[in-house]
Every structure is written in structure tokens, then in C-alpha cells.
Design an enzyme around this catalytic site. Structure first.
Site, mmCIF file in Angstrom:
data_model
loop_
_atom_site.group_PDB
_atom_site.id
_atom_site.type_symbol
_atom_site.label_atom_id
_atom_site.label_comp_id
_atom_site.label_asym_id
_atom_site.label_seq_id
_atom_site.Cartn_x
_atom_site.Cartn_y
_atom_site.Cartn_z
ATOM 1 C CG ASP A 135 -1.722 1.294 1.326
ATOM 2 O OD1 ASP A 135 -1.630 2.017 0.330
ATOM 3 O OD2 ASP A 135 -2.134 1.577 2.459
ATOM 4 C CG ASP B 243 -6.494 -12.557 -13.503
ATOM 5 O OD1 ASP B 243 -7.394 -13.393 -14.120
ATOM 6 O OD2 ASP B 243 -6.315 -12.907 -12.291
ATOM 7 C CG ASP C 116 -11.421 -15.698 -13.393
ATOM 8 O OD1 ASP C 116 -10.544 -16.071 -12.562
ATOM 9 O OD2 ASP C 116 -12.491 -15.593 -13.459
ATOM 10 C CD GLU D 109 -9.366 -20.444 -12.095
ATOM 11 O OE1 GLU D 109 -9.354 -20.565 -10.888
ATOM 12 O OE2 GLU D 109 -10.086 -19.569 -12.710
ATOM 13 C CG HIS E 30 -6.213 -15.302 -6.153
ATOM 14 N ND1 HIS E 30 -5.825 -15.857 -7.337
ATOM 15 C CD2 HIS E 30 -7.420 -15.044 -6.398
ATOM 16 C CE1 HIS E 30 -6.725 -16.054 -8.113
ATOM 17 N NE2 HIS E 30 -7.543 -15.614 -7.903
ATOM 18 C CG ASP E 31 -8.746 -18.518 -6.313
ATOM 19 O OD1 ASP E 31 -9.159 -17.584 -5.765
ATOM 20 O OD2 ASP E 31 -8.950 -18.877 -7.650
HETATM 21 C C1 GLC Z 1 -11.310 -17.890 -10.478
HETATM 22 C C2 GLC Z 1 -10.473 -17.065 -9.502
HETATM 23 C C3 GLC Z 1 -11.344 -16.662 -8.379
HETATM 24 C C4 GLC Z 1 -12.817 -16.079 -8.729
HETATM 25 C C5 GLC Z 1 -13.357 -16.814 -9.555
HETATM 26 C C6 GLC Z 1 -14.495 -16.119 -10.227
HETATM 27 O O1 GLC Z 1 -11.251 -19.109 -9.978
HETATM 28 O O2 GLC Z 1 -9.251 -17.197 -9.466
HETATM 29 O O3 GLC Z 1 -10.674 -15.824 -7.451
HETATM 30 O O4 GLC Z 1 -13.419 -15.919 -7.286
HETATM 31 O O5 GLC Z 1 -12.620 -17.254 -10.684
HETATM 32 O O6 GLC Z 1 -13.955 -15.251 -11.006
HETATM 33 CA CA CA Z 2 -3.419 2.112 -1.285
#
Ligand code: GLC
Ligand code: CA
Length: 559
Positions: free
Chosen positions: A21, A98, A199, A255, A328-329
């Protein structure tokens, strides 16, 4: 095997909200990323995969996009973005964006139009159906709990949302939708970006009659078989490839939940017709169960080896692998398979070695290179993630899982475990922000932080740096063939890589305890130790028939 830069690269994923940040509002931002470019260059990564930074009402932290050509206010401006992109390129780092195009936000102008009337020009941009006897058009449940359909009073119809109601699914069968998406992608390519992470791209093509699915523990039907690797997905990706991807020099990774080996050979075929590579989920799902990820079962090493080895050998020479433990998931792999106490660093290095010596393109998730672990969340209020919070309500309120069990499962599996701020130093809030962080900082930052890691030669950070360097120096790492040894061993993950005249032997002890390794005959000879996590291990040790490995010990010998 044909060479390519994306086959020799190491990718680093940034989840901007939690990275750094720069202005004290408690939320990571683009200027915060630019500030850390020297750090990333020092680590040695080649590519950043940037989780979404587009305009978004943040129902799912940016995975719900309301403007694909604008930057989220929390993260800065388009000028900040351009400056970050320029700085990355000056540091020799590429930027992969992304691409979230299975769905948009319900606040995207296309959807705002679409819901107005059945004859609106944007109506067919989304998937609208009449209800059945006053109920949803089918029994599908959404990934974030509840039904996958939302009733819209305006036109007395339902729209499909595989994720939250604020993430309506786009109708990819509409050629106008595809044209819009491709032109938006082209706009970003013109800006000079270097690729896309796509995604849930395996879900863009739905079975046209949208049949009911088999009922799962939640009481809703499983949409998986009707949306994953659907009827036109390869056709649409080939079209995307012809219209956009093939005109630029990009890294593309899809993904692909529900992807099989057979499907991956189509998505990521080396002939380059669709994508460079896919993220498969099989190794992540090994500790799933009845109520999906919500349990605290442990991954069995023999099953992990079986799955990863299958991907290593069956794609070899046909399609390209991506390699990951974290994103991140996912909860932190260090907390899943390693140790977060006495052997934190030793086990972090072992896991890294196991993955980075495999064939494919490795992905590092922010903080992994520091040995970051799951967070000690205590109450439901500590969580921010829509999936976790909704799952709690759905499973606990229906009485399927007790409060105590669910809190334990969330602590082990919640996506928020990956989303706590990156720990930069031991000052307040780990140096992530001067304000109040949007999600708790893991209190272990006093010991685990970048400043400390960088000050010490034997740290996890420097170990990752070395793994990355080795991949650049030795062609056998990206290109060699893989072979698993000792498939039945529940403690040791041992494999070899072979390329031209060379061989690598990779030994990883997954046990928090000593294990004896019976050295295969052919390796009882002179080799060169290229990396190890116990400094006194020598390649000569392998000349004996047994080696006593210590907890989480790992090493790689080159022959
Ligand atoms: C993918 C992303 C995830 C998101 C989902 C819906 O799996 O990595 O973070 O919640 O798609 O976009
Ligand atoms: Ca910030």
C-alpha cells in the site's frame, strides 16, 4: 523440443490488494507494486501475473469487472498503471493481465442494459431463461453458495451466475460478445502487455439445454459436466487465438477447473492453436470431500505423486505444464504440507525444490518466497472472502457442519489465508501499510518478513532466488523428461529429469522426521550437488546404499 521464452520463465503472482500500500488507505495499489520492482528483479522472476486491477464493485475482489478498460479507484489510475508497466519492462519483467471474461460485474454497462428488457440489444450478452413452475430454470448451485440463478423482476426472468449474483455469466455463443472481448484484449495488447491469465476459461461454453445436475451435499445440482470443457470452448479459444493472441508475443495460461489430460492436450497443445498452458486442479483437490474443500483432511503423498507425475509424463512433448503450489484461491501450501514452526524454512525450501525442478513453467505466489503461512483467523468477522463467508452460512445454518468444525475448516482452507498482506519488515502492519489493513496481517510478521529474509544468505528468499537462477542455467530444468521413483513411498518424493546426456536426481522428504533413502544403484556415483536445504549434505553421501534423511530434507544432484 522447441524453445520459447515462456517455457523458460518463472512467473510471480501479485494480488494487488495485499501486496503493498503506497498511500496509507490500507489497500495495496499499483504505485505500491512499482515501489517493489527492484525487489522482484532481485528475486529474479521474469513475469508478473497481476490479479485484476480493473474497475470493479469488489464483490469478489476485482473478479467482478464493471469496466475492462479502467483501473479500480482503490488501486490508482491508468497513469499509475502505465508507469508500473514501464517500470516493469525497464526491470526486464513482463506483465500478464488477468482476463476475467466468463462473467462481468452486474454493474457493467452491458448487464445494466441487458436486464432492462427482453428486446434490449444487450439482452443476449448474458444467459437469460424463464423460470420453471415458479422456480429457477434448473437446479444448479453457484460456486459461492445458493442457486446459480437470480430472479430479475424487471423482465420476470432468471440470469445465470456460476459465481455470485453480482457476477452474471456472459453468453459466449453470441458472436458480438466474442467480438467485444477480443477487441478489449487487443486494446490491452496495444498497450504493450505480455500475456493473459484467463479466469475460469474452461467454463465459457455451456451445454445449450442447461440440464439439471446431480444433487450435491449442498442440495443444489452440480453444473460441472455441463459447463466445464463445454461444447464450443476449443472453437472459441481458437478464434481468440487467430484474432488476437497469434498477433502478439504473449504468455497465455488458462485457469481450467475440471480439465483432464485429454482436454489439456487441446487447450495447451504445443502447436499453439489455443493457449500456452493451463492450470489444472487435480493436486489441489486431493484433500477435498463430500462438502468439497470444507474439511481438514491431509493430502496423501502417494496420491500427490501419482497426480503430478501423470501430468508430468503425459503432457511431455505434447502440451506444456504450469507448476504451482499456491495462488490467491488456495490456502498456503506450507501450512498444508510443510511445517510452520521448527521446520518452517526447511520445509518451505523442500516444497519449492519439489515443484521448481519439475517440467513446466513455475508460478510463485506473493509471500511464498518468504515462507508465509496460513493466518490465525479466529472469528467469522476476520474473514473477507465471499466464498468463505457464504459457505459458512450455507453449511452451518443448514446444520450440515457444526460451527466449531466449520471454523476449523475455514482456518485451514479459506482463500483468505493467501490474502493477508505481504510481510515486508517487522514494523507495524509488517510495513504493508501506514493505515489500517483491509484484512488482518499475520502476526508472525515479526519473524517472517522480506527485510529479515533478504539479510540472511540461508533464507527461503535466497533459496528461491537460486532455484530461479538454476532454471536459467540448466536447460534440463525446463526441457528434460521426468520420471518418478519410489511411487509407493509415503514419505519421500524422488524423481529424475533427463535431457541429452544429463540427469538430475531430485530427493524430497515430506516427513517431519527422519527417513532412510535407499539409493538406487545407478545413482551411487560421482555427481554435483546443485541445491540443498541442509548445508552439510554432500553428493558423496549417495555412494552408500542408504542415506539417512532429516526432517523435510531435500537436495538435487546433477549427473
Ligand atoms: C477464479 C478466480 C477466483 C474467482 C473466480 C470467479 O477461480 O481465481 O478468485 O473468485 O474465478 O471469477
Ligand atoms: Ca492504497
Amino acid at each position: 523440443m522447441e524453445k520459447a521464452w515462456w517455457k523458460e520463465s518463472v512467473v510471480y503472482q501479485i494480488y494487488p490488494r495485499s501486496f503493498n500500500d503506497s498511500n496509507g488507505d490500507g489497500i495495496g495499489d499499483l504505485n505500491g507494486i512499482t515501489e517493489k520492482m527492484d525487489y522482484l528483479q532481485e528475486l529474479g522472476i521474469d513475469v508478473i501475473w497481476l490479479s485484476p486491477v480493473y474497475e470493479s464493485p469488489n464483490d469478489d475482489n476485482g473478479y467482478d469487472i464493471s469496466n475492462y478498460k479502467g483501473i479500480m479507484k482503490d488501486f490508482g489510475t491508468m497513469e499509475d498503471y502505465d508507469r508500473m508497466l514501464k517500470s516493469a519492462h525497464e526491470h526486464g519483467i513482463k506483465i500478464v493481465m488477468d482476463l476475467v471474461v466468463n462473467h462481468t460485474s452486474d454493474e457493467h454497462p452491458w448487464f445494466v442494459e441487458s436486464r432492462k428488457s427482453v428486446d434490449n440489444p444487450y439482452r443476449d450478452y448474458y444467459i437469460w431463461r424463464e423460470g420453471k413452475e415458479g422456480k429457477a430454470p434448473n437446479n444448479w448451485g453457484s460456486c459461492f453458495s445458493g442457486p446459480a440463478w437470480n430472479y430479475d423482476e424487471q423482465t420476470d426472468m432468471y440470469y445465470l451466475h456460476l459465481f455470485s449474483p453480482k457476477q452474471p455469466d456472459l453468453n459466449w455463443d453470441n458472436p458480438k460478445v466474442r467480438r467485444e472481448v477480443f477487441s478489449m484484449m487487443d486494446w490491452w495488447c496495444q498497450k504493450g502487455i505480455d500475456g493473459f491469465r484467463m479466469d475460469v476459461i474452461s467454463m465459457i461454453s455451456k451445454e445449450p439445454d442447461l440440464p439439471d445436475g446431480t444433487i450435491k451435499a449442498t442440495g443444489y445440482g452440480d453444473f460441472g459436466p455441463y459447463v466445464q470443457n463445454g461444447p464450443h470452448v476449443h472453437e472459441y479459444l481458437q478464434e481468440m487465438n487467430q484474432k488476437v493472441l497469434s498477433r502478439y508475443d504473449l504468455l497465455t495460461v488458462g485457469e481450467c477447473s475440471g480439465v483432464t489430460i485429454e482436454e489439456a492436450k487441446k487447450y495447451a497443445s504445443l502447436d499453439g492453436k489455443e493457449l500456452n498452458m493451463v492450470f489444472q486442479f487435480e493436486h489441489m483437490d486431493l484433500d477435498g470431500g463430500e462438502t468439497f474443500k470444507w474439511n481438514d483432511r491431509k493430502i496423501k503423498l502417494t496420491e500427490l505423486k501419482q497426480v503430478l507425475s501423470k501430468w508430468q509424463t503425459e503432457l511431455y512433448g505434447k502440451a506444456w505444464n504450469s507448476l504451482y503450489w499456491n495462488n490467491h484461491d488456495q490456502p498456503r501450501m506450507l501450512s498444508r504440507l510443510g511445517d510452520t514452526k521448527e521446520y518452517r524454512e526447511t520445509s518451505a525450501k523442500m516444497l519449492a525444490t519439489c515443484l521448481h525442478m519439475m517440467q513446466g513453467t513455475p508460478y510463485i505466489y506473493q509471500g511464498e518466497e518468504l515462507g508465509m503461512a496460513n493466518a490465525p483467523f479466529e472469528t467469522l468477522e476476520d474473514y473477507r472472502d465471499i466464498e468463505s463467508i457464504n459457505a459458512y452460512h450455507e453449511l452451518v445454518e443448514s446444520g450440515q457442519i457444526s460451527h466449531e468444525d466449520m471454523m476449523r475448516y475455514l482456518q485451514y482452507k479459506s482463500r483468505d489465508n493467501a490474502r493477508t498482506p505481504v510481510q515486508w519488515d517487522d514494523s507495524e502492519n509488517a510495513g504493508f501499510t501506514t493505515g489500517t489493513p483491509w484484512i488482518m496481517v499475520n502476526p508472525d510478521y515479526k519473524q517472517v518478513n522480506a527485510k529479515e529474509q533478504m539479510s540472511r544468505e540461508d533464507s527461503v528468499f535466497h533459496y528461491y532466488q537460486k532455484l530461479i537462477r538454476l532454471r536459467k542455467e540448466l536447460e534440463i530444468i525446463p526441457y528434460g523428461a521426468y520420471q518418478l521413483l519410489l511411487p509407493e513411498d509415503e514419505n519421500l518424493y524422488v524423481y529424475t529429469r533427463s535431457y541429452k546426456e544429463e540427469q538430475l536426481l531430485v530427493v524430497c522428504n515430506f516427513k517431519k522426521g527422519g527417513v532412510s533413502f535407499a539409493v538406487p544403484e545407478e545413482f551411487r556415483r560421482e555427481g554435483e550437488m546443485i541445491i540443498q536445504n541442509y548445508p552439510d549434505r554432500a553428493s558423496e553421501d549417495l555412494k552408500k546404499d542408504e542415506v539417512a534423511l532429516r526432517p523435510f530434507e531435500t537436495f538435487v544432484i546433477r549427473f
